[in-house]
Design an enzyme around this catalytic site. Structure first.
Site, mmCIF file in Angstrom:
data_model
loop_
_atom_site.group_PDB
_atom_site.id
_atom_site.type_symbol
_atom_site.label_atom_id
_atom_site.label_comp_id
_atom_site.label_asym_id
_atom_site.label_seq_id
_atom_site.Cartn_x
_atom_site.Cartn_y
_atom_site.Cartn_z
ATOM 1 N N ALA A 40 0.941 -1.282 -0.044
ATOM 2 C CA ALA A 40 0.086 0.039 0.066
ATOM 3 C C ALA A 40 1.013 1.319 -0.051
ATOM 4 O O ALA A 40 0.408 2.481 -0.231
ATOM 5 C CB ALA A 40 -0.823 0.099 1.147
ATOM 6 N N LYS A 41 1.984 1.051 0.336
ATOM 7 C CA LYS A 41 2.967 2.069 0.337
ATOM 8 C C LYS A 41 2.545 3.371 0.959
ATOM 9 O O LYS A 41 2.561 4.718 0.609
ATOM 10 C CB LYS A 41 3.615 2.426 -1.303
ATOM 11 N N ARG A 42 1.765 3.332 2.283
ATOM 12 C CA ARG A 42 1.242 4.399 3.010
ATOM 13 C C ARG A 42 2.381 5.203 3.721
ATOM 14 O O ARG A 42 3.539 4.544 4.000
ATOM 15 C CB ARG A 42 0.150 4.016 3.918
ATOM 16 N N ASP A 102 4.090 4.507 -6.197
ATOM 17 C CA ASP A 102 4.692 3.316 -6.690
ATOM 18 C C ASP A 102 5.200 2.984 -8.128
ATOM 19 O O ASP A 102 5.344 4.258 -8.595
ATOM 20 C CB ASP A 102 3.216 2.245 -6.554
#
Lengths: 273, 273
Positions: free
Chosen positions: A92-94, B96
Site C-alpha cells: 500500500a506504500k502508505r 509506486d
C-alpha cells in the site's frame, strides 16, 4: 504470522516465493472477463494453483482501489481466501504524519488483518512509528526500489558520502527489530544487496522485480540471503499472466513450481551454514 | 477545476483556506456519534458551515479507509456533497512503480473525480509521471512536511550542499507545470518558504500545519505568497473540533470566517503588486 512461523514455512516448503496479486482485469483471460467478480474468481484460481509453492501473498492495493467499493470488497474476499499458513502483505506504500499513519496502521492491521504493510519513508520517524507499534505485525519500509526512478532520489549522495537509500535503511533499522521490520529492496539492484546486508544483516527483505522487471533470482539469493533465508521474493505478472488462455491456473502452477525449485537450489547453495 | 478557476475563486472570496476533512468519529460531538452515518452527517454540516469562507476541501483518505467499505462510501458521498465551486484534494500520499501509480492516478482522478491528489516522491520519476499525465488535474508532491520527522530525511544534506527536500522540489518541478503540479510545504517550516520560492516561484503550495500543529498563517503568507497568491492553507482539527458540543457547525463557521478574514488581510499586505 510471526517471524519464526514465517521461517518455519520457508524451511518446510524450501521456498521464499511471494505471489503478487496485482490483478489487472484487462489482462486476465477473456473467458473470465465478462463474468461477475472476474478478478475474485481469477485470484482464487491463482491462489489454489500457487499455494503449495509459495509462502506469502502480496496484494497491491492500487489494483483494487481503482474499482472503488467493489475493488475493496474483492480485496477483502481475496485476503480471506488466502490460507492461514501464508504470510499476507498489503502493498500500500502508505505514510503520513503521526495521527494519520496511526489510521493507516489500523486499516491494514485491524480493519483488514494483514500480517504486513509496505510504508514510504520520506516523512521520517513519526510517520513510521505508528506501524511499528504493532509488534506482532511487520512494517515493510521502502529501501531501494526496483524501478528506474530509484536513480532520482534513492541514489543521491549525501554529504557523508552515502547514498540516500543507505541513510534511510540505516536510520530506520534502529526503530524496529527483525521481528517487526522488513525493507523493500528491488531485485534489479542485486549488486547493492551485499552492501545492504552489512547495514541490516538480520531483517527480512521483500524483493520485487524478479520476472517481468528483469531481476535475477540467482543474484538476489547469492547476495541477499542470511542464515534464516531473510528473503521474500515477489513475483507477480510472470505468474499471473503466464497464460492468457483457459489454462492460466495450470500454467501459473507450473511457473510458480519452477520458481520454488530454483529457490530450493538457491537455499542449498547460498544459505550460510 | 483548473488553475485560473482556482485563482478566480481565491480572488472572489479573498480566501485561500482549505478545510481538511480528517474526520475522526471519536472526536465528533457525542450527540452525532450514535447516529447512522455520523461521519457523513458531520462532514455535510462542516461543509455547509465553511463553504463561504474556503476555496478547497482536502479529504484525508486514511480517516475513511480505516472503516473499510463503509468509509469509502462516506468518502464518496462527502466528495459528492462538496460544491463544484470548490477545489477538491485527495490527501492520499500514494506513489509506486509506473504501472501501479497509473492505477492510483486513475483511482483518484477517474473512479473518484478529485481535482488533485497528494503523492510521495521517494521512488522518483516513473512513480510521479502517471499522475502528471492528467494535465487538467493537479499532482501535489510532498516537498517539506510539517511533522517532526521531516528532520530525519528531508533535511539531510546532499553532497552538493543542498537539503534533500530541495533536490526533490527542484528536480520534480521540471516534470510538470504550474498548471498540473503543486508541492506540500508545511507551515511549521515557514522560514524555508523564502528559499523554496526561489526554486519554484509559480507553483501553488499546499500548506498543512497551521492551527493544531502550530504553524503561523502570517509567516506562511509573508514568505510564501506569489502574485497569484499561490497558497492553499489547510486547516483541519482547529475547525472540525472547534466545539465538541451541538454548536460545532456554528463554531466551525466562526473559526473559518476568522481564518478567511486574516487571509483577506494577508492578501492586502503580502500579495506582490
Amino acid at each position: 504470522m510471526n517471524r519464526s512461523q514465517l521461517t518455519g514455512q520457508i524451511k518446510a516448503k524450501q521456498s521464499y516465493l511471494c505471489v503478487g496479486l496485482d490483478t489487472d482485469v484487462t489482462k486476465i483471460p477473456a473467458h473470465l472477463q465478462s463474468q461477475p467478480q472476474a478478478v475474485l474468481q481469477f485470484n482464487k484460481a491463482i491462489i489454489d494453483a500457487t499455494k503449495n509453492y509459495c509462502v506469502a501473498y502480496k496484494i497491491n492495493t492500487a489494483f483494487y482501489e481503482v474499482y472503488g467499493l467493489k475493488g475493496w470488497e474483492i480485496l477483502e474476499e481475496t485476503l480471506a481466501y488466502i490460507p492461514s499458513t501464508h504470510f499476507t502483505i498489503a502493498d500500500a506504500k502508505r505514510g503520513d504524519i503521526g495521527n494519520t499513519s496511526a489510521q493507516y496502521a489500523r486499516t491494514f492491521f485491524e480493519t483488514y488483518s494483514f500480517d504486513a504493510v509496505t510504508v514510504a519513508p520520506y516523512m521520517g520517524e513519526d510517520s513510521i512509528r505508528p506501524f511499528l507499534e504493532y509488534t506482532d505485525k511487520f512494517t515493510i519500509v521502502l529501501g531501494l526500489t526496483s524501478n528506474k526512478g530509484a536513480g532520482d532520489f534513492e541514489y543521491l549522495k549525501t554529504n557523508t558520502g552515502n547514498y540516500f537509500y543507505e541513510e534511510v535503511i540505516s536510520k530506520i533499522s534502529t526503530w524496529g527489530t527483525q521481528d517487526n521490520l522488513m525493507f523493500v529492496v528491488g531485485a534489479t539492484q542485486a549488486k547493492e544487496l551485499e552492501n545492504i546486508r552489512k547495514i541490516i544483516p538480520s531483517n527480512f527483505l521483500l524483493i520485487p522485480g524478479v520476472g517481468a522487471q528483469g531481476g535475477s533470482l540467482e543474484d538476489v539469493s547469492k547476495y541477499g540471503m542470511n542464515k534464516d533465508c531473510g528473503l521474500l521474493v515477489n513475483v507477480g505478472r510472470s505468474i499471473l499472466y503466464a497464460s492468457t488462455q483457459e489454462d492460466f491456473a495450470e500454467t501459473a502452477a507450473t511457473v510458480s513450481k519452477e520458481y520454488q525449485q530454483q529457490m530450493t537450489g538457491c537455499l542449498k547453495t547460498y544459505l550460510p551454514v
